[in-house]
Scaffold this active site. Structure first.
Site, short mmCIF file in Angstrom:
data_model
loop_
_atom_site.label_atom_id
_atom_site.label_comp_id
_atom_site.label_asym_id
_atom_site.label_seq_id
_atom_site.Cartn_x
_atom_site.Cartn_y
_atom_site.Cartn_z
N ARG A 108 -20.64 -67.55 -24.95
CA ARG A 108 -19.21 -67.66 -24.77
C ARG A 108 -18.60 -66.35 -25.24
O ARG A 108 -18.83 -65.91 -26.37
CB ARG A 108 -18.67 -68.80 -25.62
CG ARG A 108 -17.18 -68.81 -25.58
CD ARG A 108 -16.59 -69.66 -26.63
NE ARG A 108 -15.57 -70.47 -25.99
CZ ARG A 108 -15.43 -71.75 -26.19
NH1 ARG A 108 -16.22 -72.39 -26.99
NH2 ARG A 108 -14.48 -72.40 -25.58
N HIS A 196 -9.52 -71.41 -23.05
CA HIS A 196 -10.15 -72.72 -22.78
C HIS A 196 -10.65 -72.80 -21.34
O HIS A 196 -10.82 -73.89 -20.79
CB HIS A 196 -9.18 -73.90 -23.02
CG HIS A 196 -8.89 -74.18 -24.46
ND1 HIS A 196 -7.65 -74.55 -24.91
CD2 HIS A 196 -9.68 -74.13 -25.55
CE1 HIS A 196 -7.69 -74.72 -26.23
NE2 HIS A 196 -8.92 -74.47 -26.64
N GLY A 227 -7.84 -76.63 -31.17
CA GLY A 227 -7.06 -75.74 -30.30
C GLY A 227 -6.58 -76.60 -29.15
O GLY A 227 -7.27 -77.54 -28.75
N ARG A 256 -2.37 -73.69 -35.56
CA ARG A 256 -1.62 -72.64 -34.85
C ARG A 256 -0.26 -73.18 -34.42
O ARG A 256 -0.15 -74.34 -34.02
CB ARG A 256 -2.39 -72.17 -33.62
CG ARG A 256 -3.60 -71.33 -33.95
CD ARG A 256 -4.48 -71.07 -32.74
NE ARG A 256 -5.70 -71.82 -32.81
CZ ARG A 256 -6.60 -71.92 -31.82
NH1 ARG A 256 -6.40 -71.30 -30.68
NH2 ARG A 256 -7.70 -72.64 -31.97
#
Ligand code: AMP
Length: 409
Positions: A108, A196, A227, A256
């Site tokens: 990733r 994402h 997230g 966040r």
């Protein structure tokens, strides 16, 4: 601890068999997660594991798909950085699959910039190009690349494939990527990228298999985990998304803040004397559900809390999802379906019900029993907008991409 030399020996032979297993590596600042997929049925995971606590109390745990633990280990804090942890992961993987070689490794990589719209085999030039993107994702990109470089040094014969979190969003129209800043900033890379993407790509694929007609239509996918973001898809391609230049934009998340008036940042720096690092810490690690509730960043913790501020944090989370869903429905010119995924989206029927209630005006009608069961279609028969719960699997997406690229080598 594994040195590059011991890892090189462990992952021999020097020539890679195309029938070997595919490994997936997801390296972050404090953890290296990995999975090993079967050589023949590449979508069947054999093992998955992680080294967590890098920098504090590194510990390894590897499990089979049924949850049985096959390996556990811990180190002193100073013994492992991300590169050393990656080599431990590689050596552990080689031990676990002794006898069947590793055909390749899919990574990733959070940022592919404007150039990388698809997975790519990594070589020196690709690493150099990805390093230039570090300023765009300083919290993730350096660690993704550190893992790639550690493996390239220890086992140069193993092909590595970079899979990007931004790639799925490259299909956004030019307007959806522009900020209202002077043009030169966009030319320098200050634009809305979206993240994402591996999760959304997996969801788009699953939807095409399970509800092909809906997949051809206008769908919002809601990745609601620690997230969180939304992605508007038309015919399985992204047309808009809530995250932007960084993964701090858009929805309220675990820690966040999501979308924030830039004037707040100016005020905090000018009037309150916060430094750039202070603001970074504030918006990435001390805000969101945690900051608003003062209780927890974790939805389960908030649901269990009697504190009014915990309830208000959940209410704000839902409110932000509902408002952004309206915005994405406008970008799509209407809505045919909404798909929930990730930790909260897959497991929290109450949050799904509250979001669906807020989006009732768009035509979402949940079926209570189906929503409580929480898999597949959870909307009522005849609901103008279908609502689905589809578990995401970013690892499988990376394994699939890696296998496809390896097949071309
Ligand atoms: P993820 O980042 O996808 O692992 O998602 C983590 C988030 O999912 C955390 O806020 C968890 O509290 C939440 N979550 C996981 N399971 C549940 C559950 N059963 N009910 C509510 N939230 C959950």
């Amino acid at each position: 601890m594994s040195s590059p030399e011991t890892v090189t020996q462990a992952v021999a032979p020097a020539k890679v068999s195309p029938d070997g297993c595919v490994a997936v590596v997801n390296a972050g600042s404090s953890s290296v997660k990995f999975a090993i997929y079967e050589p023949d049925a590449r979508q069947d995971v054999r093992y998955h594991g992680k080294i967590e606590g890098i920098g504090t109390a590194p510990r390894l745990k590897v499990e089979r798909p049924d949850g049985e633990t096959v390996s556990e280990r811990s180190w002193r804090a100073e013994a492992l950085d991300v590169q050393a942890a990656t080599l431990e992961v590689l050596r552990t993987a080689a031990d676990l699959i002794r006898g069947s070689p590793i055909a390749g490794i899919g990574h990733r990589v959070v940022h592919g910039g404007t150039d990388f719209a698809a997975p790519i085999r990594v070589d020196d030039a690709v690493v150099a190009a990805l390093k230039r993107l570090i300023p765009l994702a300083p919290l993730h990109q350096p660690f993704n690349l550190a893992a790639i470089e550690a493996i390239a040094q220890a086992a140069p014969h193993i092909p590595q494939v970079a899979c990007f979190d931004t790639a799925f969003h490259r299909s956004q129209p030019a307007l959806a990527q522009l900020f209202g800043l002077p043009r030169k900033f966009a030319e320098e890379g200050v634009r809305r990228y979206g993240f994402h993407g591996l999760s959304y790509e997996y969801i788009a694929g699953r939807l095409a298999e399970t509800a092909p007609e809906l997949a051809r239509g206008r769908v919002i996918a809601a990745h609601l985990g620690n997230g969180a973001s939304l992605c508007a898809m038309k015919g399985g391609r992204c047309v808009a998304t809530t995250m932007g230049f960084t993964a701090v934009d858009g929805l309220l998340m675990g820690t966040r803040c999501g979308t924030l008036d830039p004037g707040v940042v100016l005020y905090l720096m000018d009037e309150k004397g916060l430094s750039v690092r202070d603001v970074e810490d504030l918006v990435y690690r001390r805000s969101g559900l945690l900051g608003v509730s003062g209780v927890s960043s974790d939805m389960r913790g908030l649901r269990a809390s009697p504190e009014p501020a915990a309830a208000e944090a959940i209410a704000l989370f839902v409110y932000r999802v509902v408002r952004e869903a309206g915005s994405l429905a406008a970008a799509l010119g209407g809505l045919d379906g909404l798909v929930f995924t990730a930790g909260i989206g897959e497991n929290d029927p109450q949050t799904r019900a509250e979001i669906a209630a807020g989006c009732a005006w768009l035509g979402l009608e949940l079926d209570e029993t189906r929503n409580a069961r929480g898999s597949g279609r959870v909307s009522r028969d005849g609901s103008p907008v279908e609502v689905w719960v589809i578990p995401t699997n970013e690892e499988a997406m990376i394994a699939r991409h890696a296998a496809a690229v390896l097949a071309t080598i």
